[in-house]
Write a protein that holds these residues in place. Sequence first.
Motif, PDB file in Angstrom:
ATOM      1  N   ASN A   1       2.984  -1.093  -9.926  1.00  0.00           N
ATOM      2  CA  ASN A   1       2.985  -2.067  -8.839  1.00  0.00           C
ATOM      3  C   ASN A   1       4.164  -3.027  -8.929  1.00  0.00           C
ATOM      4  N   ILE A   2       4.356  -3.630 -10.101  1.00  0.00           N
ATOM      5  CA  ILE A   2       5.397  -4.648 -10.291  1.00  0.00           C
ATOM      6  C   ILE A   2       6.140  -4.365 -11.586  1.00  0.00           C
ATOM      7  N   TYR A   3       7.455  -4.415 -11.519  1.00  0.00           N
ATOM      8  CA  TYR A   3       8.292  -4.304 -12.724  1.00  0.00           C
ATOM      9  C   TYR A   3       9.168  -5.557 -12.750  1.00  0.00           C
ATOM     10  N   ALA A   4       8.993  -6.402 -13.765  1.00  0.00           N
ATOM     11  CA  ALA A   4       9.757  -7.647 -13.878  1.00  0.00           C
ATOM     12  C   ALA A   4      10.388  -7.716 -15.269  1.00  0.00           C
ATOM     13  N   ILE A   5      11.702  -7.910 -15.323  1.00  0.00           N
ATOM     14  CA  ILE A   5      12.427  -7.960 -16.590  1.00  0.00           C
ATOM     15  C   ILE A   5      13.588  -8.956 -16.482  1.00  0.00           C
ATOM     16  N   GLY A   6      13.877  -9.610 -17.582  1.00  0.00           N
ATOM     17  CA  GLY A   6      15.064 -10.460 -17.649  1.00  0.00           C
ATOM     18  C   GLY A   6      15.017 -11.740 -16.847  1.00  0.00           C
ATOM     19  N   GLY A   7      13.839 -12.219 -16.522  1.00  0.00           N
ATOM     20  CA  GLY A   7      13.738 -13.473 -15.779  1.00  0.00           C
ATOM     21  C   GLY A   7      14.113 -14.662 -16.648  1.00  0.00           C
ATOM     22  N   THR A   8      14.766 -15.637 -16.058  1.00  0.00           N
ATOM     23  CA  THR A   8      15.162 -16.843 -16.796  1.00  0.00           C
ATOM     24  C   THR A   8      14.159 -17.971 -16.625  1.00  0.00           C
ATOM     25  N   GLY A   9      13.252 -17.825 -15.691  1.00  0.00           N
ATOM     26  CA  GLY A   9      12.272 -18.872 -15.411  1.00  0.00           C
ATOM     27  C   GLY A   9      10.868 -18.356 -15.550  1.00  0.00           C
ATOM     28  N   THR A  10      10.067 -18.542 -14.511  1.00  0.00           N
ATOM     29  CA  THR A  10       8.644 -18.244 -14.536  1.00  0.00           C
ATOM     30  C   THR A  10       8.315 -16.981 -13.760  1.00  0.00           C
ATOM     31  N   PHE A  11       7.452 -16.149 -14.339  1.00  0.00           N
ATOM     32  CA  PHE A  11       6.817 -15.048 -13.607  1.00  0.00           C
ATOM     33  C   PHE A  11       5.346 -15.394 -13.532  1.00  0.00           C
ATOM     34  N   GLN A  12       4.820 -15.579 -12.331  1.00  0.00           N
ATOM     35  CA  GLN A  12       3.432 -15.998 -12.136  1.00  0.00           C
ATOM     36  C   GLN A  12       2.724 -15.011 -11.223  1.00  0.00           C
ATOM     37  N   LEU A  13       1.589 -14.499 -11.680  1.00  0.00           N
ATOM     38  CA  LEU A  13       0.743 -13.608 -10.907  1.00  0.00           C
ATOM     39  C   LEU A  13      -0.620 -14.280 -10.823  1.00  0.00           C
TER      40      LEU A  13
ATOM     41  N   ASN B   1       0.815  -1.211   0.000  1.00  0.00           N
ATOM     42  CA  ASN B   1       0.000   0.000   0.000  1.00  0.00           C
ATOM     43  C   ASN B   1       0.849   1.262   0.000  1.00  0.00           C
ATOM     44  N   LEU B   2       0.522   2.208  -0.894  1.00  0.00           N
ATOM     45  CA  LEU B   2       1.127   3.541  -0.910  1.00  0.00           C
ATOM     46  C   LEU B   2       2.645   3.506  -0.999  1.00  0.00           C
ATOM     47  N   CYS B   3       3.177   2.645  -1.852  1.00  0.00           N
ATOM     48  CA  CYS B   3       4.618   2.519  -2.023  1.00  0.00           C
ATOM     49  C   CYS B   3       5.046   3.201  -3.314  1.00  0.00           C
ATOM     50  N   ALA B   4       6.292   3.651  -3.386  1.00  0.00           N
ATOM     51  CA  ALA B   4       6.739   4.396  -4.557  1.00  0.00           C
ATOM     52  C   ALA B   4       8.202   4.133  -4.869  1.00  0.00           C
ATOM     53  N   ALA B   5       8.499   4.157  -6.168  1.00  0.00           N
ATOM     54  CA  ALA B   5       9.871   4.037  -6.658  1.00  0.00           C
ATOM     55  C   ALA B   5       9.933   4.650  -8.044  1.00  0.00           C
ATOM     56  N   MET B   6      11.116   4.901  -8.528  1.00  0.00           N
ATOM     57  CA  MET B   6      11.249   5.357  -9.906  1.00  0.00           C
ATOM     58  C   MET B   6      10.712   4.282 -10.841  1.00  0.00           C
ATOM     59  N   ILE B   7      11.079   3.025 -10.563  1.00  0.00           N
ATOM     60  CA  ILE B   7      10.637   1.874 -11.353  1.00  0.00           C
ATOM     61  C   ILE B   7      10.160   0.790 -10.382  1.00  0.00           C
ATOM     62  N   GLY B   8       8.968   0.249 -10.609  1.00  0.00           N
ATOM     63  CA  GLY B   8       8.433  -0.805  -9.741  1.00  0.00           C
ATOM     64  C   GLY B   8       7.977  -0.247  -8.406  1.00  0.00           C
ATOM     65  N   GLY B   9       6.786   0.327  -8.390  1.00  0.00           N
ATOM     66  CA  GLY B   9       6.278   0.967  -7.180  1.00  0.00           C
ATOM     67  C   GLY B   9       6.343   0.097  -5.938  1.00  0.00           C
ATOM     68  N   ALA B  10       6.031  -1.186  -6.064  1.00  0.00           N
ATOM     69  CA  ALA B  10       6.087  -2.108  -4.921  1.00  0.00           C
ATOM     70  C   ALA B  10       7.225  -3.123  -5.069  1.00  0.00           C
ATOM     71  N   ILE B  11       7.328  -3.752  -6.267  1.00  0.00           N
ATOM     72  CA  ILE B  11       8.323  -4.813  -6.488  1.00  0.00           C
ATOM     73  C   ILE B  11       9.091  -4.557  -7.780  1.00  0.00           C
ATOM     74  N   TYR B  12      10.408  -4.702  -7.706  1.00  0.00           N
ATOM     75  CA  TYR B  12      11.278  -4.621  -8.876  1.00  0.00           C
ATOM     76  C   TYR B  12      12.047  -5.938  -8.951  1.00  0.00           C
ATOM     77  N   ALA B  13      11.996  -6.600 -10.107  1.00  0.00           N
ATOM     78  CA  ALA B  13      12.724  -7.870 -10.278  1.00  0.00           C
ATOM     79  C   ALA B  13      13.497  -7.821 -11.590  1.00  0.00           C
TER      80      ALA B  13
END
Length: 158
Positions: free
Chosen positions: A138-150, A101-113
């Motif tokens: 909310n979520i920024y995911a890049i360059g994963g070698t496996g699975t990204f599951q939401l 809740n109410l989180c902030a970043a330049m990239i990936g407000g809550a989660i950066y992967a």
Amino acid sequence: MIENFVSEQNYPVEVDTQGIYVSDAEVRISKSKFSGQESAYYFTTIRLPGLGNIFGSFIAVYGLSNLNVDSTTFTNGRATQGGCISIFGDSNATISNCDFNLCAAMIGGAIYADGFANLRIRSSTFQNNIGYRGNGQNIYAIGGTGTFQLDSCKLISH
């Protein structure tokens, strides 16, 4: 294992993370609460230039780590990448039944992967988070070698 942990932060550092730094380790966090002291809107519009290089305000994961976070609340996290959690390297992360809740970043407000092995996010709620550059409110995911599951998550922005 970290359980029933409470972290309240006032942003004293300007590099890496202000919270838990994990490298080549296995960590389980359950029934915990992480909170910062400033609202997302105030922080991103007025104070972001002085933030420094913070990766995951509350949790930063590197290398060949395994992170499991369950039934945990994150509020008012601030970072340059990943307002709450940043994941780098060939790490595996499972995040379940969490609230961001109410989180902030330049990239990936809550989660950066970036470059993760596997990232699974289940039954979690993301509400009013900000990706200041417009990349991953909310979520920024890049360059994963496996699975990204939401799975069974709620993404709510106003």
